[in-house]
Design an enzyme around this catalytic site. Structure first.
Site, PDB file in Angstrom:
ATOM      1  N   SER A   1       6.677   0.052   1.242  1.00  0.00           N
ATOM      2  CA  SER A   1       5.620  -0.067   1.550  1.00  0.00           C
ATOM      3  C   SER A   1       5.377   1.400   3.225  1.00  0.00           C
ATOM      4  O   SER A   1       6.394   1.339   4.139  1.00  0.00           O
ATOM      5  CB  SER A   1       4.009  -0.446   0.898  1.00  0.00           C
ATOM      6  OG  SER A   1       2.048   1.049   1.303  1.00  0.00           O
TER       7      SER A   1
ATOM      8  N   HIS B   1       5.224   3.639  -1.601  1.00  0.00           N
ATOM      9  CA  HIS B   1       3.964   3.986  -1.823  1.00  0.00           C
ATOM     10  C   HIS B   1       3.778   5.131  -0.609  1.00  0.00           C
ATOM     11  O   HIS B   1       4.585   5.235   1.098  1.00  0.00           O
ATOM     12  CB  HIS B   1       3.151   3.286  -0.702  1.00  0.00           C
ATOM     13  CG  HIS B   1       3.204   2.328  -1.921  1.00  0.00           C
ATOM     14  ND1 HIS B   1       1.933   0.641  -1.225  1.00  0.00           N
ATOM     15  CD2 HIS B   1       3.305   1.345  -3.051  1.00  0.00           C
ATOM     16  CE1 HIS B   1       1.702   0.205  -2.281  1.00  0.00           C
ATOM     17  NE2 HIS B   1       2.506   0.551  -3.410  1.00  0.00           N
TER      18      HIS B   1
ATOM     19  N   ASP C   1       1.495  -5.419  -3.806  1.00  0.00           N
ATOM     20  CA  ASP C   1       2.122  -4.702  -5.232  1.00  0.00           C
ATOM     21  C   ASP C   1       3.362  -5.151  -4.845  1.00  0.00           C
ATOM     22  O   ASP C   1       3.744  -5.613  -3.819  1.00  0.00           O
ATOM     23  CB  ASP C   1       1.962  -3.695  -4.435  1.00  0.00           C
ATOM     24  CG  ASP C   1       2.762  -2.494  -5.244  1.00  0.00           C
ATOM     25  OD1 ASP C   1       3.171  -2.987  -6.811  1.00  0.00           O
ATOM     26  OD2 ASP C   1       3.101  -1.221  -5.541  1.00  0.00           O
TER      27      ASP C   1
END
Length: 191
Positions: free
Chosen positions: A15, A42, A135
């Site tokens: 991310s 992401h 996540d």
């Protein structure tokens, strides 16, 4: 133990700070890589991704954005497209999903890692890099529960430490590595 482990698939999640980390990790993969690599980074949902183009100069492998029902291909890095979860459908193919965002992200890392664990079991190497959410934690847990391996970027080195730190706390890891050492390990794994 790491020397005997030979993955059938590599799944990578990243991310915040992920582009720089992916440049390093993907750059370490040999041109003759005998397994497919699937990546969730992401991404903003509302615009097209040029991540394959951005990372191509750093990587000797073919890079592409995923398409639904596409066959898994050894020696190829496949990225989740914006606004779709990337899933391993079975040991032969991938699928794209418009299921609800996970921890506000679609694509999210957990669905990729969990589906890879379900399809490949002990044959999964999951790599979780820098990021500012949790996540990937459930996905790392799923991979390890299925007998696969999870390598985390050393949280102290990550641009955003929350993601690897959260996974480590939630699920543990088979290795917690600075990127340079992770790259060395990857080269040894596929030598």
């Amino acid at each position: 133990m790491a020397a005997m482990f030979r993955p059938d698939v590599v799944v990578i999640g990243a991310s915040a700070g992920g582009v720089a980390a992916l440049q390093i990790v993907l750059g370490a993969l040999p041109a003759t890589l005998p397994v497919p690599v699937l990546v969730v980074l992401h991404l903003p949902r509302d615009r097209s991704s040029r991540i394959a183009e951005v990372l191509a100069p750093y990587c000797t492998l073919a890079l592409r954005e995923a398409e639904d029902k596409q066959p898994l291909q050894a020696g190829t890095v496949t990225f989740a497209p914006p606004d779709y979860h990337l899933l391993v459908e079975d040991t032969q193919a991938i699928a794209l999903s418009m299921d609800e965002p996970v921890l506000f992200s679609r694509p999210a890392i957990d669905p990729l890692f969990e589906s890879a664990a379900a399809a490949f079991g002990t044959g999964v190497l999951a790599i979780l890099l820098t990021g500012a959410s949790s996540d990937g934690s459930d996905g790392v847990a799923a991979v390890r529960a299925a007998g696969g391996q999870a390598w985390l970027q050393c949280p102290e080195e990550a641009e955003a430490s929350m993601m690897p730190a959260s996974a480590l706390q939630h699920a543990g890891a088979d290795a917690v590595l600075p990127l340079e050492l992770m790259c060395r390990r990857l080269k040894e794994l596929f030598a």
